[in-house]
Design a protein around this motif. Sequence first.
Motif, PDB file in Angstrom:
ATOM      1  N   ALA A  57      30.144   7.885   2.749  1.00 24.30           N
ATOM      2  CA  ALA A  57      31.157   8.141   3.771  1.00 24.30           C
ATOM      3  C   ALA A  57      31.119   9.601   4.215  1.00 24.30           C
ATOM      4  O   ALA A  57      31.192   9.900   5.410  1.00 24.30           O
ATOM      5  N   THR A  60      28.094  10.198   6.357  1.00 27.76           N
ATOM      6  CA  THR A  60      28.234   9.558   7.674  1.00 27.76           C
ATOM      7  C   THR A  60      29.220  10.304   8.568  1.00 27.76           C
ATOM      8  O   THR A  60      29.042  10.370   9.781  1.00 27.76           O
ATOM      9  N   HIS A 107      38.327  -3.728   2.528  1.00 24.80           N
ATOM     10  CA  HIS A 107      37.636  -2.453   2.365  1.00 24.80           C
ATOM     11  C   HIS A 107      37.668  -1.958   0.919  1.00 24.80           C
ATOM     12  O   HIS A 107      36.642  -1.550   0.373  1.00 24.80           O
ATOM     13  N   TYR A 138      32.099  -6.679   9.234  1.00 23.92           N
ATOM     14  CA  TYR A 138      32.136  -5.292   9.715  1.00 23.92           C
ATOM     15  C   TYR A 138      30.698  -4.778   9.864  1.00 23.92           C
ATOM     16  O   TYR A 138      30.255  -3.905   9.110  1.00 23.92           O
ATOM     17  N   LYS A 141      29.458  -1.160   9.571  1.00 24.74           N
ATOM     18  CA  LYS A 141      29.375  -0.475   8.274  1.00 24.74           C
ATOM     19  C   LYS A 141      27.995  -0.636   7.633  1.00 24.74           C
ATOM     20  O   LYS A 141      27.708  -0.042   6.610  1.00 24.74           O
TER      21      LYS A 141
END
Length: 199
Positions: A57, A60, A107, A138, A141
């Motif tokens: 994360a 990204t 999530h 999703y 992702k």
Amino acid sequence: MTPPKKVEAARRQLGTALALYLEDRDPVSVHCLAGGACELIDFYAQKVGGEPFSSHALATFPDLDIGQLRRLQRQYWNAFKHATHLSGQERDDDELLSRFTDVQNDHVLFIGWYDYALVADAMPVEAQVHQIWYLALYPEKLDPAISAETIQSAFPNLRSFPRDQQKRLLLKRIKMAKSDAELMNDPKTENRPLIIGWP
């Protein structure tokens, strides 16, 4: 090698959370259990030299720092478990919690099991199927290095279905996976039930 007790604690929280989630039971309990597991398992994923989901994360979204990421990831969990701020002042989380639904559990379960697999090098079949279902739901992702076609073929047009049907398709694929002897005998498939005793 026997896993540390805290890894086992995280496994039990994740397992019970996923079992409740699959049965469409109490989403608050699902979130609290999975949130507790995520906090533990992130540390152990780093300890074994893996790259926990938080590392991906941050890579990204370079504008985020770890504190901001944690606040974002844990906003509902913290609201559920804390009555006050560190100052002692009562928290006012009503507006935040009015936005909470079972969707937030998609999530937190994905992250928890992702990090657990880095530590244990295996996952229950229910968690494996949930990981694929999550990426089909999703697709933004999905790591670009992974074939989206394979993921989408497991759950074609998943996003076009209402939530209850999406979860029924998840249950259907789990049932199919459990009848796959090769998958069930694979060393990456952890064959313990989702809900297990202690120790």
